[in-house]
Each structure stands twice: as structure tokens, then as C-alpha cells.
Design a protein around this motif. Sequence first.
Motif, PDB file in Angstrom:
ATOM      1  N   UNK A 373       0.839  -1.188   0.000  1.00  0.00           N
ATOM      2  CA  UNK A 373       0.000   0.000   0.000  1.00  0.00           C
ATOM      3  C   UNK A 373       0.878   1.244   0.000  1.00  0.00           C
ATOM      4  N   UNK A 374       0.539   2.192  -0.841  1.00  0.00           N
ATOM      5  CA  UNK A 374       1.266   3.466  -0.902  1.00  0.00           C
ATOM      6  C   UNK A 374       0.497   4.496  -0.092  1.00  0.00           C
ATOM      7  N   UNK A 375       1.182   5.112   0.849  1.00  0.00           N
ATOM      8  CA  UNK A 375       0.576   6.105   1.730  1.00  0.00           C
ATOM      9  C   UNK A 375       1.087   7.484   1.336  1.00  0.00           C
ATOM     10  N   UNK A 376       0.173   8.435   1.225  1.00  0.00           N
ATOM     11  CA  UNK A 376       0.573   9.804   0.898  1.00  0.00           C
ATOM     12  C   UNK A 376      -0.294  10.783   1.672  1.00  0.00           C
ATOM     13  N   UNK A 377       0.111  12.027   1.627  1.00  0.00           N
ATOM     14  CA  UNK A 377      -0.595  13.089   2.337  1.00  0.00           C
ATOM     15  C   UNK A 377      -1.152  14.071   1.311  1.00  0.00           C
ATOM     16  N   UNK A 378      -2.413  14.482   1.506  1.00  0.00           N
ATOM     17  CA  UNK A 378      -3.045  15.453   0.621  1.00  0.00           C
ATOM     18  C   UNK A 378      -3.573  16.623   1.450  1.00  0.00           C
ATOM     19  N   UNK A 379      -3.748  17.741   0.782  1.00  0.00           N
ATOM     20  CA  UNK A 379      -4.295  18.931   1.430  1.00  0.00           C
ATOM     21  C   UNK A 379      -5.422  19.481   0.567  1.00  0.00           C
ATOM     22  N   UNK A 383      -8.545  20.309   5.097  1.00  0.00           N
ATOM     23  CA  UNK A 383      -7.315  20.218   5.863  1.00  0.00           C
ATOM     24  C   UNK A 383      -6.317  19.262   5.236  1.00  0.00           C
ATOM     25  N   UNK A 384      -5.367  18.829   6.043  1.00  0.00           N
ATOM     26  CA  UNK A 384      -4.302  17.941   5.587  1.00  0.00           C
ATOM     27  C   UNK A 384      -4.520  16.562   6.200  1.00  0.00           C
ATOM     28  N   UNK A 385      -4.506  15.530   5.368  1.00  0.00           N
ATOM     29  CA  UNK A 385      -4.803  14.199   5.881  1.00  0.00           C
ATOM     30  C   UNK A 385      -4.159  13.128   5.006  1.00  0.00           C
ATOM     31  N   UNK A 386      -4.097  11.916   5.547  1.00  0.00           N
ATOM     32  CA  UNK A 386      -3.468  10.792   4.855  1.00  0.00           C
ATOM     33  C   UNK A 386      -4.471  10.068   3.974  1.00  0.00           C
ATOM     34  N   UNK A 387      -3.955   9.532   2.876  1.00  0.00           N
ATOM     35  CA  UNK A 387      -4.775   8.715   1.979  1.00  0.00           C
ATOM     36  C   UNK A 387      -3.966   7.496   1.571  1.00  0.00           C
ATOM     37  N   UNK A 388      -4.681   6.474   1.135  1.00  0.00           N
ATOM     38  CA  UNK A 388      -4.075   5.222   0.727  1.00  0.00           C
ATOM     39  C   UNK A 388      -4.375   4.993  -0.740  1.00  0.00           C
ATOM     40  N   UNK A 389      -3.347   4.667  -1.503  1.00  0.00           N
ATOM     41  CA  UNK A 389      -3.580   4.351  -2.909  1.00  0.00           C
ATOM     42  C   UNK A 389      -4.127   2.940  -3.016  1.00  0.00           C
ATOM     43  N   UNK A 390      -4.521   2.555  -4.208  1.00  0.00           N
ATOM     44  CA  UNK A 390      -5.000   1.193  -4.393  1.00  0.00           C
ATOM     45  C   UNK A 390      -3.869   0.223  -4.078  1.00  0.00           C
TER      46      UNK A 390
END
Length: 402
Positions: A373-379, A383-390
Motif C-alpha cells: 500500500x502506498x501512503x501519501x498526504x493530501x491537502x 485540511x491535511x490528511x493521509x490517503x491510501x492508494x490502491x
Amino acid sequence: MHIRTLTLRDFRSWPNLSLDLRPGVTVLVGRNGHGKTNIIEAVGYLAHLGSHRVSTDGPLVRSGAADARVSAVAVNGGRELAAHLLIKPRGGNLAQLNRTRLESPRGLLGVVKTVLFAPEDIALVRGEPSERRRYLDEVLATRYPRIAGVRADYDKVLKQRNALLRSASGALRRGYESQDGAAALTTLDVWDGQLASLGGQLTAARTALVAELSEHVTTAYGIIAPESRPPHLNYRSSVTTAPVDCGDPEVLEAAMLTDLAHNRTREIERGMSLIGPHRDDLELMLGDEPARGFASHGETWSYALALRLGVFSLFREDGTDPILILDDVFAELDAARREALTQIAMTAEQVFITAAVDGDLPVNLDTSDARIHRVSMVTDDSGRYSVLSEQEDTGHEGGVGS
């Protein structure tokens, strides 16, 4: 044991997360600060009712949220249990097992069993005794949830006793010659009795655990660092009148009462409790020398690894294969230790691994059946929060980066 599903709501940087999991290797890859460690921290919190990163629950709740929720379905020997925990920044947390509301979150202890190794674990060897006491008490709470209650009660009594030593120091010094002194000393006697009773139980449990752990830690250390000096664990108690390695709670209680009596004047002068398991230490030896101060950098990392892997072997001996969590550790290890750790990790029923980049993963890690799983941060406006790619199912065509 493995986790089949993990769900987070407002936990750290995750407003929402739902993960379907399976036995084998799960890899979380993402830059530092993007939220991958928050996921395994949530798993560890369900197992230990505490974080390996912070000592209070406030930082675990996402900014602006009233509380956080962590839920998981754990599978152990074909039996499924759904654990739910509502975490509050202030006040008591709430827990539910399947559809039953629990009187205390401690009812969840043992539902999820994990062994987590993180860079912070170097403090087990180099840090203060409190780090090593916490290590022992977490293992005890997982194996014997009753001991978690003993430890909680001990901490409450200790707090009350210390408050009395500070607030009534003048009266205590006057002793039985004055009315307020006699009353204060009578109250201190009551706290002494409760502290010794609970302290005897906790010390006996810790002493027995160290005796069991020692062989497992020695074996693990020999695999990770076969060329090094042999390790040995000693439980060093602040109760000096008890026999060495005594495991009888009643004997320890009596010895602790004796030591409290001998040290009463000194405790009154200092305004603090100087005797009890809150002052004990787990002594880590390498050969004839203490590891703290004498171990090399590589030996220190090997010892920290061995302490965690010793717990892994102990849980496995108990009949449950615990979930193994390796949080950003491979980047800290040389090639030989990476390979040794990976060989052990691949025997676990379920493994979580976090890494900042694919290159931090060891070359001998078999990810042929892994989910990555690839974890990244978006804004955005919220606000600013984490998301998970497929997820990436690597199948059988190679590992990470192949």
C-alpha cells in the motif's frame, strides 16, 4: 493470529481508513510524516491500550475531532472477534467486543496480540529503567490481563502515597507526639499495606516473566549477532530484603513492608516513595558487562531486536502466533541484521512492514504474496490528511520494485 479488517476514524492523520487484510506480508510505503506509522500504531494500541510513540491519548485524536475510533476483526485459530475502541483526548475510553460493551477497555487485552519493533526501541537498551519496566508490563498485560489491573491499582496507590508524603511532611516528621502526626502516620501505614500487596504481585509477575524471556532473548540474539558476547537478563528489585529472583508474592509483600519501614524517615524527608516496582529495572547484560554504556551501536540494535523477538517466541510458545510489526526498522540495520530479521519475520502468520522507500526493504524479503500500500498526504479545503492508494498485489512475479 491475523487481522482480517482494520477500520480507523479520526485517528491521527486518518479521517477514515478501511483495510481488508490477510495472512502474510503487508507493506506500507510512504514518506516520513505521511501517516504509515499511524496505521500500525492503531493496531498496537488495540493490543496494548497504549501507543509506542506517546504517553497520552490526546495526540491520537485527529485535530478538530471529538474522539477517534479503532476497530479490527481478529482471527485466532479460526475464531473471529471484533474489537472496537473509542479513544477520547480527555476522560475514559470506551470499548466493545463483538456487540458487547465492556466495563473497561482492559477487556480487550489479549484479543489482538502484536510484537512491534520500531526505531524508538533502542531506548530499551540505552534509555531509562522506565522504558524497560514498560516493556515488561506490556507483555504481562497481554499474557495476563489481570496484571494490567494490578499495575493500574498500584499506580493509583503510589500516587496517593506520594501525595501524602509531600502534603503532610511536617506532620509526619512530628510523628506520634502530635495528633496530626499520628493521623498522618496511620494513613501512611494503610498506604504501605496496599502498596506492598500490589507491589508483591507485580514484582513476582515480572520476575517470572524475566526467567521465561531470558532463554528466548538469548536465542534470538544469537541468530541476529552470532559473533557477539552472550546476553543475559536480570531483574533488579528495589526491595533488598527479598531473596534474589523471588517469585512468591507474599514473601515479596512482607519484604517490601520491611524495606518501607526501614526507609520511612528517608522517604518522609524526600517526599517520595523510594521502594517498590516503580523503582525496579531490567538489567541487560552482555557477557559480564551491562549493555547500557558498554554495547556497540550494532550490539545495541541487536539487543533491542532480541528483546522484541524474544516476546514473539514466548507468545508463540503460549500457542498464539502474534502479529509482527516492523516499523521503519530496516533502514537502521546493516545487511546481515536485515537478513536475519527477515528470516524470522517470514515465519510469522501476519507481518506489517513500513518503509519510507522501496529501497529500505531487504533484498531477501519475499513479497511474492504481499500486499503493498502506498501512503501519501493530501491537502484540500478540509485540511491535511493521509490517503491510501490502491493496493498492489505482487502476485508471484517478483517483489517490491521488481
